[in-house]
Write a protein that holds these residues in place. Sequence first.
Motif, PDB file in Angstrom:
ATOM      1  N   PHE A  36       0.123  -7.668  10.766  1.00  0.00           N
ATOM      2  CA  PHE A  36       2.721  -8.541  10.839  1.00  0.00           C
ATOM      3  C   PHE A  36       2.143  -9.587  10.481  1.00  0.00           C
ATOM      4  O   PHE A  36       1.451 -10.991  10.233  1.00  0.00           O
ATOM      5  CB  PHE A  36       2.134  -8.912  12.542  1.00  0.00           C
ATOM      6  CG  PHE A  36       3.404  -9.365  12.435  1.00  0.00           C
ATOM      7  CD1 PHE A  36       4.410  -8.878  12.766  1.00  0.00           C
ATOM      8  CD2 PHE A  36       3.648 -11.018  12.298  1.00  0.00           C
ATOM      9  CE1 PHE A  36       5.903  -9.612  12.578  1.00  0.00           C
ATOM     10  CE2 PHE A  36       4.572 -11.394  12.209  1.00  0.00           C
ATOM     11  CZ  PHE A  36       6.342 -10.755  13.287  1.00  0.00           C
ATOM     12  N   TYR A  37       2.978 -10.048   8.745  1.00  0.00           N
ATOM     13  CA  TYR A  37       2.984 -10.767   8.435  1.00  0.00           C
ATOM     14  C   TYR A  37       4.321 -11.339   7.883  1.00  0.00           C
ATOM     15  O   TYR A  37       5.731 -10.386   7.830  1.00  0.00           O
ATOM     16  CB  TYR A  37       2.309  -9.976   6.524  1.00  0.00           C
ATOM     17  CG  TYR A  37       2.249 -10.782   5.687  1.00  0.00           C
ATOM     18  CD1 TYR A  37       0.691 -11.782   5.478  1.00  0.00           C
ATOM     19  CD2 TYR A  37       3.120 -12.216   4.964  1.00  0.00           C
ATOM     20  CE1 TYR A  37       1.380 -12.880   4.642  1.00  0.00           C
ATOM     21  CE2 TYR A  37       3.053 -12.742   3.961  1.00  0.00           C
ATOM     22  CZ  TYR A  37       2.299 -13.262   3.799  1.00  0.00           C
ATOM     23  OH  TYR A  37       1.272 -13.897   3.032  1.00  0.00           O
ATOM     24  N   ALA A  38       4.769 -12.216   7.790  1.00  0.00           N
ATOM     25  CA  ALA A  38       5.944 -12.686   7.975  1.00  0.00           C
ATOM     26  C   ALA A  38       6.203 -13.854   6.310  1.00  0.00           C
ATOM     27  O   ALA A  38       5.280 -13.893   6.054  1.00  0.00           O
ATOM     28  CB  ALA A  38       6.531 -13.629   9.622  1.00  0.00           C
ATOM     29  N   GLY A  39       7.619 -13.806   5.945  1.00  0.00           N
ATOM     30  CA  GLY A  39       7.405 -14.803   5.115  1.00  0.00           C
ATOM     31  C   GLY A  39       8.731 -15.487   5.240  1.00  0.00           C
ATOM     32  O   GLY A  39       9.447 -15.236   6.190  1.00  0.00           O
ATOM     33  N   ASN A  43      11.547 -10.654  -0.037  1.00  0.00           N
ATOM     34  CA  ASN A  43      10.606 -10.686  -1.329  1.00  0.00           C
ATOM     35  C   ASN A  43       8.899 -11.344  -0.589  1.00  0.00           C
ATOM     36  O   ASN A  43       8.455 -10.815  -1.178  1.00  0.00           O
ATOM     37  CB  ASN A  43      11.426 -11.141  -1.859  1.00  0.00           C
ATOM     38  CG  ASN A  43      12.464 -10.372  -2.850  1.00  0.00           C
ATOM     39  OD1 ASN A  43      12.041  -9.118  -2.999  1.00  0.00           O
ATOM     40  ND2 ASN A  43      13.082 -10.997  -3.005  1.00  0.00           N
ATOM     41  N   ASP A  44       9.228 -12.711  -0.122  1.00  0.00           N
ATOM     42  CA  ASP A  44       8.248 -13.089   0.422  1.00  0.00           C
ATOM     43  C   ASP A  44       7.048 -12.276   0.606  1.00  0.00           C
ATOM     44  O   ASP A  44       5.771 -12.984   1.040  1.00  0.00           O
ATOM     45  CB  ASP A  44       8.111 -14.869   0.335  1.00  0.00           C
ATOM     46  CG  ASP A  44       7.046 -15.252   1.051  1.00  0.00           C
ATOM     47  OD1 ASP A  44       6.079 -15.785  -0.368  1.00  0.00           O
ATOM     48  OD2 ASP A  44       6.986 -16.005   2.305  1.00  0.00           O
ATOM     49  N   ALA A  45       7.207 -12.076   1.947  1.00  0.00           N
ATOM     50  CA  ALA A  45       6.860 -11.089   2.669  1.00  0.00           C
ATOM     51  C   ALA A  45       6.523  -9.776   2.364  1.00  0.00           C
ATOM     52  O   ALA A  45       5.195  -9.412   2.506  1.00  0.00           O
ATOM     53  CB  ALA A  45       8.218 -10.979   3.971  1.00  0.00           C
ATOM     54  N   TYR A  46       6.797  -9.292   1.515  1.00  0.00           N
ATOM     55  CA  TYR A  46       6.773  -7.491   0.755  1.00  0.00           C
ATOM     56  C   TYR A  46       4.999  -8.826  -0.191  1.00  0.00           C
ATOM     57  O   TYR A  46       4.171  -7.895  -0.084  1.00  0.00           O
ATOM     58  CB  TYR A  46       7.402  -7.239  -0.725  1.00  0.00           C
ATOM     59  CG  TYR A  46       8.491  -5.917   0.762  1.00  0.00           C
ATOM     60  CD1 TYR A  46       7.382  -5.190   1.527  1.00  0.00           C
ATOM     61  CD2 TYR A  46       9.608  -6.228   1.380  1.00  0.00           C
ATOM     62  CE1 TYR A  46       8.455  -4.187   1.794  1.00  0.00           C
ATOM     63  CE2 TYR A  46      10.266  -5.381   1.314  1.00  0.00           C
ATOM     64  CZ  TYR A  46       9.896  -4.329   2.674  1.00  0.00           C
ATOM     65  OH  TYR A  46      10.059  -3.777   3.688  1.00  0.00           O
ATOM     66  N   TRP A  49       2.621  -9.575   1.829  1.00  0.00           N
ATOM     67  CA  TRP A  49       1.434  -8.253   2.794  1.00  0.00           C
ATOM     68  C   TRP A  49       1.251  -7.148   1.208  1.00  0.00           C
ATOM     69  O   TRP A  49       0.121  -6.905   1.811  1.00  0.00           O
ATOM     70  CB  TRP A  49       3.161  -7.128   3.009  1.00  0.00           C
ATOM     71  CG  TRP A  49       2.295  -6.330   3.812  1.00  0.00           C
ATOM     72  CD1 TRP A  49       1.915  -5.976   5.205  1.00  0.00           C
ATOM     73  CD2 TRP A  49       2.556  -5.158   3.594  1.00  0.00           C
ATOM     74  NE1 TRP A  49       1.234  -4.799   4.973  1.00  0.00           N
ATOM     75  CE2 TRP A  49       1.905  -4.135   4.467  1.00  0.00           C
ATOM     76  CE3 TRP A  49       2.875  -3.966   2.050  1.00  0.00           C
ATOM     77  CZ2 TRP A  49       1.740  -2.722   4.359  1.00  0.00           C
ATOM     78  CZ3 TRP A  49       3.301  -2.677   1.960  1.00  0.00           C
ATOM     79  CH2 TRP A  49       1.951  -3.120   2.646  1.00  0.00           C
ATOM     80  N   GLY A  50       0.890  -7.333   0.595  1.00  0.00           N
ATOM     81  CA  GLY A  50       0.777  -6.377  -0.798  1.00  0.00           C
ATOM     82  C   GLY A  50      -0.464  -7.187  -0.923  1.00  0.00           C
ATOM     83  O   GLY A  50      -1.604  -6.677  -1.354  1.00  0.00           O
ATOM     84  N   ARG A  51      -0.282  -8.811  -1.133  1.00  0.00           N
ATOM     85  CA  ARG A  51      -1.396  -9.566  -1.632  1.00  0.00           C
ATOM     86  C   ARG A  51      -2.848  -9.127  -0.460  1.00  0.00           C
ATOM     87  O   ARG A  51      -3.876  -9.046  -0.734  1.00  0.00           O
ATOM     88  CB  ARG A  51      -1.473 -10.825  -1.416  1.00  0.00           C
ATOM     89  CG  ARG A  51      -2.156 -11.684  -2.475  1.00  0.00           C
ATOM     90  CD  ARG A  51      -1.686 -12.800  -2.677  1.00  0.00           C
ATOM     91  NE  ARG A  51      -0.852 -13.644  -1.631  1.00  0.00           N
ATOM     92  CZ  ARG A  51       0.619 -13.956  -2.008  1.00  0.00           C
ATOM     93  NH1 ARG A  51       1.026 -13.198  -2.925  1.00  0.00           N
ATOM     94  NH2 ARG A  51       0.646 -13.975  -1.271  1.00  0.00           N
ATOM     95  N   LEU A  52      -2.203  -9.481   0.780  1.00  0.00           N
ATOM     96  CA  LEU A  52      -3.071  -9.260   2.009  1.00  0.00           C
ATOM     97  C   LEU A  52      -3.786  -7.893   2.396  1.00  0.00           C
ATOM     98  O   LEU A  52      -5.129  -7.771   2.330  1.00  0.00           O
ATOM     99  CB  LEU A  52      -2.531  -9.361   3.801  1.00  0.00           C
ATOM    100  CG  LEU A  52      -2.849  -9.950   4.727  1.00  0.00           C
ATOM    101  CD1 LEU A  52      -4.173 -10.751   4.786  1.00  0.00           C
ATOM    102  CD2 LEU A  52      -2.087  -9.471   6.032  1.00  0.00           C
ATOM    103  N   MET A  53      -2.800  -6.700   1.714  1.00  0.00           N
ATOM    104  CA  MET A  53      -3.578  -5.745   1.740  1.00  0.00           C
ATOM    105  C   MET A  53      -4.678  -4.893   0.308  1.00  0.00           C
ATOM    106  O   MET A  53      -5.597  -4.598   0.849  1.00  0.00           O
ATOM    107  CB  MET A  53      -2.863  -4.179   2.170  1.00  0.00           C
ATOM    108  CG  MET A  53      -1.606  -4.678   3.038  1.00  0.00           C
ATOM    109  SD  MET A  53      -2.324  -4.307   4.575  1.00  0.00           S
ATOM    110  CE  MET A  53      -3.384  -2.538   4.840  1.00  0.00           C
ATOM    111  N   ARG A  54      -4.637  -5.693  -0.534  1.00  0.00           N
ATOM    112  CA  ARG A  54      -5.134  -5.530  -1.445  1.00  0.00           C
ATOM    113  C   ARG A  54      -6.356  -5.972  -1.248  1.00  0.00           C
ATOM    114  O   ARG A  54      -7.312  -5.509  -1.560  1.00  0.00           O
ATOM    115  CB  ARG A  54      -4.656  -5.562  -3.378  1.00  0.00           C
ATOM    116  CG  ARG A  54      -3.698  -5.019  -2.969  1.00  0.00           C
ATOM    117  CD  ARG A  54      -3.350  -5.424  -4.322  1.00  0.00           C
ATOM    118  NE  ARG A  54      -2.904  -6.871  -4.984  1.00  0.00           N
ATOM    119  CZ  ARG A  54      -1.080  -7.123  -4.609  1.00  0.00           C
ATOM    120  NH1 ARG A  54      -0.533  -6.497  -4.101  1.00  0.00           N
ATOM    121  NH2 ARG A  54      -0.999  -8.659  -5.129  1.00  0.00           N
TER     122      ARG A  54
END
Length: 170
Positions: A36-39, A43-46, A49-54
């Motif tokens: 669960f990721y909030a920003g 745009n900040d959330a995506y 979330w992308g950085r976290l998944m990578r």
Amino acid sequence: SQMAWEGMDMKSHYLSFGLLGKAKEIPKGFEYETVFYAGRDVNDAYKGWGRLMRERYGKGDDLREADFSNNYVGYWTDNGACYHYYPGEVNYEETMMQVYEAAKQKEIPFRYLQIDSWWYFKGPHDGVKNWTAMPDVFPHGLPYIHNQTHWPIFAHNRWWSTETDYAKQN
């Protein structure tokens, strides 16, 4: 498996994550993860979330950074675009050449052309029968557009027809 469940109830402002209560058993070694990721905004959330998944899966930015469509402006003809399944009063070849000329005149820096699923021969259920340009769409063929514009062409297809020319076992 049918055990995992995630949901959101907008009326009561609850988020739920976990296993369904009706799960009769949980197999040994079963693992379940939820992110669960909030920003600050979408745009900040995506991006976060992308950085976290990578990071989680050990992936870098090299593929994304090397993707031509991520780095340059292109002209798209997919769903929602001006010429999606409607080339105007002429065929698509003439329309795409008009787009090219207008972009040149107005100094729009298009670097590629994306063509949606309207250009090739279809079989049953609109799958690809033959992935070549239909003569009424591109009378001189797809290479002509590339040769005239020098734009790489990103060509889309939906799926392969059960009667595709490319599979002998059909």
